[in-house]
Motif scaffolding. Structure first.
Motif, mmCIF file in Angstrom:
data_model
loop_
_atom_site.group_PDB
_atom_site.id
_atom_site.type_symbol
_atom_site.label_atom_id
_atom_site.label_comp_id
_atom_site.label_asym_id
_atom_site.label_seq_id
_atom_site.Cartn_x
_atom_site.Cartn_y
_atom_site.Cartn_z
ATOM 1 N N ILE A 191 38.708 45.376 40.852
ATOM 2 C CA ILE A 191 40.173 45.185 40.423
ATOM 3 C C ILE A 191 41.027 46.263 39.861
ATOM 4 C CG2 ILE A 191 42.009 43.432 39.325
ATOM 5 C CD1 ILE A 191 39.967 42.082 41.411
ATOM 6 N N ASN A 192 41.978 46.838 40.505
ATOM 7 C CA ASN A 192 42.766 47.833 40.051
ATOM 8 C C ASN A 192 44.114 47.870 40.274
ATOM 9 O OD1 ASN A 192 42.761 48.215 42.921
ATOM 10 N ND2 ASN A 192 41.675 50.211 43.058
ATOM 11 N N ASP A 242 42.082 54.820 48.972
ATOM 12 C CA ASP A 242 41.402 53.802 48.046
ATOM 13 C C ASP A 242 41.790 52.414 48.418
ATOM 14 O OD1 ASP A 242 40.494 55.940 46.390
ATOM 15 O OD2 ASP A 242 41.708 55.496 44.670
ATOM 16 N N THR A 243 40.755 51.670 48.210
ATOM 17 C CA THR A 243 40.809 50.199 48.338
ATOM 18 C C THR A 243 41.760 49.717 47.184
ATOM 19 O OG1 THR A 243 39.063 49.972 49.604
ATOM 20 C CG2 THR A 243 39.782 47.676 48.754
ATOM 21 N N VAL A 244 42.739 48.905 47.317
ATOM 22 C CA VAL A 244 43.626 48.361 46.052
ATOM 23 C C VAL A 244 43.119 46.724 46.133
ATOM 24 C CG1 VAL A 244 45.732 48.032 45.180
ATOM 25 C CG2 VAL A 244 45.155 50.203 46.148
ATOM 26 N N SER A 245 42.685 46.297 44.824
ATOM 27 C CA SER A 245 42.355 45.022 44.917
ATOM 28 C C SER A 245 42.951 44.520 43.672
ATOM 29 C CB SER A 245 40.909 44.378 44.925
ATOM 30 O OG SER A 245 40.283 45.272 46.027
ATOM 31 N N TYR A 246 43.645 42.937 44.107
ATOM 32 C CA TYR A 246 44.293 42.274 42.866
ATOM 33 C C TYR A 246 43.769 40.892 43.009
ATOM 34 C CZ TYR A 246 47.706 40.671 46.002
ATOM 35 O OH TYR A 246 48.396 40.282 47.170
ATOM 36 N N THR A 249 40.206 37.364 45.505
ATOM 37 C CA THR A 249 40.761 38.834 45.452
ATOM 38 C C THR A 249 41.235 39.195 46.860
ATOM 39 O OG1 THR A 249 38.823 39.068 43.913
ATOM 40 C CG2 THR A 249 39.728 40.972 45.126
ATOM 41 N N SER A 304 42.651 42.441 48.975
ATOM 42 C CA SER A 304 42.468 43.953 49.136
ATOM 43 C C SER A 304 43.211 44.599 50.375
ATOM 44 C CB SER A 304 40.911 44.320 49.281
ATOM 45 O OG SER A 304 40.279 43.946 48.252
ATOM 46 N N THR A 323 44.639 49.007 51.542
ATOM 47 C CA THR A 323 44.355 50.395 51.523
ATOM 48 C C THR A 323 45.583 51.042 50.851
ATOM 49 O OG1 THR A 323 42.624 49.942 53.110
ATOM 50 C CG2 THR A 323 43.540 52.166 52.757
#
Lengths: 386, 94
Positions: free
Chosen positions: B2-3, B24-28, B35, B37, B39
């Motif tokens: 998670i970022n 980068d893969t962005v996940s919330y 989750t 995700s 890019t």
């Protein structure tokens, strides 16, 4: 849900049970400090005001003095005045009696014949009052009697992301349970006042929300301060805030999502349930003092950088969205709201936890600021002393 | 990992909680703990906003469930959202 509190003769309910030694002005403040230090269960504060003030400022001071005496966490009050200040004893007593019928005693230093005689009389009054107060027992009370103040101070980017929205979840829960939640700090509405106004229950409330923002801006313009200019600041923008609306939303999210029922001027008695607004400054101790004067029994306070601040009459519960601040200042901060940032808890789960913690404090558990004896406060002002 | 986070389910932007690099893969995590995700199509600094979906020009930018401004041009999922592609619009009451 119910809570355990002390029923007062004016119909309100306290969650603490203090005797207030109330200084009518700065000239009585050292005397009240000495009196309160002699009597177990008595509290006081350093009143910097009460004399040499322009009428709107004197009104703020009178409202805080009367509101503090009427705050339901207070069993009764011993007012101490010097004798010649603008906040005259008869005016203070009248203002208190307009708000409450709780026990009230008066000591005027110049009439008693100086410090030692005034202290002797005030200590005897206070001693008797704390003994009476000690006979009180908590009873089960309806949530409609509970007023919770919200505040933010020492903010950082996590305040708008986690701590304030978590307080917003708490506010929604309190309102749904029939209690009252206060959103404060008018300076922080600026830029999002139209969004806030949209949530007013009717045209009158909407206009009041816009009105307090414009009045505040005007007062600051008189001394050459333009809040909207240069806001968000370059530092805010570097931190990721794009518009003033966004910056202000981070602050006002403490007020959750419910309809705004009423708008109160600084220190005025809160007499409705649900979500309400009080017109207070962004300065923490004076904003909290306004809400306490309005009758709130507990304050929930978000801080990104970490602050120890408390209040003489009400427990202050600290919450931070900054994991490092919580680790560094765990002695001061009650609730860690950072897990939602890392996806470990939802905002709703944090709202449930913060509600449970708030109710524990309401029912008697000391908050960290309370247990460390923090009691600083201030009274708002618009003008220099005369 | 998670970022990023969103504050309200109505939001069309997330806030990155650590610096994100292009690709980068962005996940919330959404409110149902699912989750999500996508890019990042460019670098995004910590605590800055990133579009979680395509936002057409003039559509509102939604954070806290409220409009914080309007898209100054078409914004694609994964783009940095800030002054360069957001215009401040004072909306009327109603």
């Amino acid at each position: 849900m119910k809570f355990w509190g002390y029923k007062r003769p004016d119909g309100r309910v306290g969650i603490r049970n203090y005797v207030l030694i109330l200084p009518a002005s700065v000239c009585a403040s050292d005397t009240t400090r000495i009196v309160a230090s002699q009597v177990n269960g008595a509290v006081t504060f350093n009143n910097q005001n009460g004399c040499s003030q322009v009428p709107p400022d004197q009104q703020f001071t009178m409202d805080v003095e009367a509101g503090y005496a009427a705050n339901p966490n207070v069993y009764g009050t011993v007012v101490v005045s010097l004798g010649c200040e603008n906040c005259q004893m008869d005016l203070v007593v009248k203002a208190i009696q307009e708000r409450t019928n709780k026990p009230l005693k008066q000591v005027i230093i110049q009439e008693e014949g100086g410090t030692l005689k005034a202290i002797d009389k005030a200590v005897r009054y206070a001693k008797e009052m704390v003994q009476e107060a000690s006979m009180m027992r908590r009873e089960e009370c309806d949530m409609s009697k509970l007023i919770v103040g919200t505040e933010c101070g020492g903010s950082d980017p996590t305040s708008g992301l986690a701590a304030n929205p978590t307080i917003g979840e708490l506010s929604d829960r309190l309102v749904d349970l029939g209690a009252t939640s206060i959103l404060s700090e008018t300076t922080e509405f600026i830029g999002a006042e139209h969004i806030l106004a949209r949530r007013g229950k009717d045209e009158k409330v909407k206009e009041q929300i816009l009105g307090i923002v414009h009045r505040y801006e005007h007062a600051l313009q008189l001394v050459g301060e333009e809040v909207r200019e240069g806001n968000p600041s370059p530092g805010n923008k570097a931190g990721g805030l794009t518009t003033l609306e966004e910056k202000s939303l981070g602050c006002i999210h403490k007020g959750g999502h419910r309809t705004i029922q009423a708008v109160y001027d600084y220190g005025k008695q809160i007499d409705t349930t649900g979500l309400v607004i009080m017109d207070t400054p962004g300065n923490d101790p004076s904003s909290v003092a306004g809400m306490v004067a309005g009758g709130c029994q507990v304050v929930v306070f978000s801080t990104g950088r970490g602050t120890p601040t408390g209040n003489p009459l009400v427990p202050v519960i600290k919450i931070t969205g900054n994991k490092l601040t919580f680790q560094k200042m765990e002695d001061n901060i009650d609730y860690d709201a950072s897990p939602v940032i890392y996806g470990k808890k939802t905002m709703g789960e944090q709202g449930d936890e913060l509600l449970a913690m708030t109710m524990e404090v309401v029912n008697g558990k000391q908050s960290k600021a309370e247990s460390l004896g923090y009691t600083e406060m201030a009274i708002a002002r618009v003008c220099n002393y005369v | 990992m998670i970022n990023a986070m969103i504050i309200d389910e109505k939001d069309n932007v997330a806030v990155v909680i650590e610096p994100v690099k292009k690709g980068d893969t962005v996940s919330y995590v959404d409110k149902n703990k699912k989750t999500i995700s996508f890019t990042a199509v460019e670098d995004v600094q910590i605590y800055h906003k990133i579009a979680i979906k395509d936002i057409p020009a003039d559509a509102p930018i939604v954070k806290y469930g409220e409009h914080i401004g309007h898209a100054a041009r078409d914004i694609k999922q994964g783009e940095h959202v800030h002054e360069h592609n957001v215009k401040s619009v004072r909306e009327n009451l109603g």
